[in-house]
Design a protein around this motif. Structure first.
Motif, PDB file in Angstrom:
ATOM      1  N   GLY A 189      -9.536  57.285  54.337  1.00 26.47           N
ATOM      2  CA  GLY A 189     -10.244  58.412  54.440  1.00 26.47           C
ATOM      3  C   GLY A 189      -9.921  59.417  53.504  1.00 26.47           C
ATOM      4  N   THR A 190      -9.262  58.938  52.352  1.00 25.13           N
ATOM      5  CA  THR A 190      -9.043  60.105  51.299  1.00 25.13           C
ATOM      6  C   THR A 190      -9.816  59.723  49.941  1.00 25.13           C
ATOM      7  N   TYR A 191     -10.199  60.457  49.358  1.00 26.48           N
ATOM      8  CA  TYR A 191     -10.611  60.155  47.830  1.00 26.48           C
ATOM      9  C   TYR A 191     -10.103  61.016  47.062  1.00 26.48           C
ATOM     10  N   ILE A 219      -8.271  64.102  48.175  1.00 25.31           N
ATOM     11  CA  ILE A 219      -8.539  64.941  49.220  1.00 25.31           C
ATOM     12  C   ILE A 219      -8.999  64.259  50.320  1.00 25.31           C
ATOM     13  N   SER A 220      -9.129  64.805  51.558  1.00 25.38           N
ATOM     14  CA  SER A 220      -9.190  64.145  53.015  1.00 25.38           C
ATOM     15  C   SER A 220     -10.629  64.543  53.275  1.00 25.38           C
ATOM     16  N   VAL A 221     -11.569  63.631  53.603  1.00 21.14           N
ATOM     17  CA  VAL A 221     -12.928  63.683  53.891  1.00 21.14           C
ATOM     18  C   VAL A 221     -12.982  63.612  55.532  1.00 21.14           C
ATOM     19  N   PRO A 222     -13.336  64.434  56.301  1.00 17.89           N
ATOM     20  CA  PRO A 222     -13.368  64.364  57.693  1.00 17.89           C
ATOM     21  C   PRO A 222     -14.690  63.564  57.963  1.00 17.89           C
ATOM     22  N   LYS A 223     -14.512  62.769  59.327  1.00 17.77           N
ATOM     23  CA  LYS A 223     -15.829  62.152  59.686  1.00 17.77           C
ATOM     24  C   LYS A 223     -16.607  63.102  60.289  1.00 17.77           C
ATOM     25  N   PRO A 224     -17.832  63.083  60.173  1.00 16.00           N
ATOM     26  CA  PRO A 224     -18.700  63.864  60.592  1.00 16.00           C
ATOM     27  C   PRO A 224     -18.674  63.912  62.243  1.00 16.00           C
ATOM     28  N   GLU A 225     -18.864  65.189  62.671  1.00 17.72           N
ATOM     29  CA  GLU A 225     -18.755  65.313  64.336  1.00 17.72           C
ATOM     30  C   GLU A 225     -19.871  64.807  64.753  1.00 17.72           C
ATOM     31  N   GLN A 226     -19.804  64.031  66.171  1.00 18.17           N
ATOM     32  CA  GLN A 226     -20.845  63.535  66.750  1.00 18.17           C
ATOM     33  C   GLN A 226     -21.335  64.351  67.743  1.00 18.17           C
TER      34      GLN A 226
END
Length: 166
Positions: free
Chosen positions: A23-25, A34-41
């Motif tokens: 989850g980091t790119y 940088i950390s990429v958060p999962k989209p909120e459901q």
């Protein structure tokens, strides 16, 4: 004199190292990741419960059983609606589907393009239903009206293919 040949069992080595997704790119400047958060459901249980006893909106020719007792909310299988792996699409992207049409949508052998077109056609009908509920043209409880307004607000807040705005 005969010598017995020793056979050594060698454990097979993988051809590649498995990639673990963390989850980091890398950032654009190739600096610190940088950390990429999962989209909120986005979930609304009451919106989904409104499907009970309704007519099937998919109405797939030759598949639909027309049985209102089996109608449930069938979520989109399109990634543009938030579907990814085991993650369901957000609740504003569902249609009313009888058991047979829901099964066809999720497991049927039809091409993905046909299923996408059938879903999008039915979803337009769903939006009209929600508009009718909010406007008072369709008899509904205040909870139904609030759920339909929630779905319409979510659809207006995030244009398809452009991600979430909130």
């Amino acid at each position: 004199m005969t010598f017995a040949r020793r056979v050594y069992e060698r454990k097979p080595q993988p051809l590649y190292a498995p990639v673990a997704r963390r989850g980091t790119y890398a950032s654009a400047d190739m600096g610190k990741p940088i950390s990429v958060p999962k989209p909120e459901q986005h979930r609304n249980p009451h919106l989904l419960s409104m499907a009970r006893g309704q007519s099937c909106t998919l109405e797939v020719p030759g598949i639909c059983n027309g049985d209102r007792t089996t109608v449930v909310a069938a979520h989109s299988n399109l990634y543009i609606h938030g579907k990814a792996g085991a993650r369901k699409a957000d609740d504003q992207y569902h249609v009313y589907a009888c058991f047979a049409c829901h099964q066809w949508l999720d497991q049927g052998g039809a091409p993905a393009e046909i299923k996408a077109c059938a879903f999008m056609h039915a979803h337009l009908w769903m939006v009209d239903i929600w508009r009718g509920v909010v406007a008072g043209f369709i008899d509904a409880t205040p909870k139904d009206k609030a759920a339909a307004q929630w779905a319409l607000d979510r659809l207006n807040a995030s244009p398809v293919g452009q991600g979430e705005t909130s």
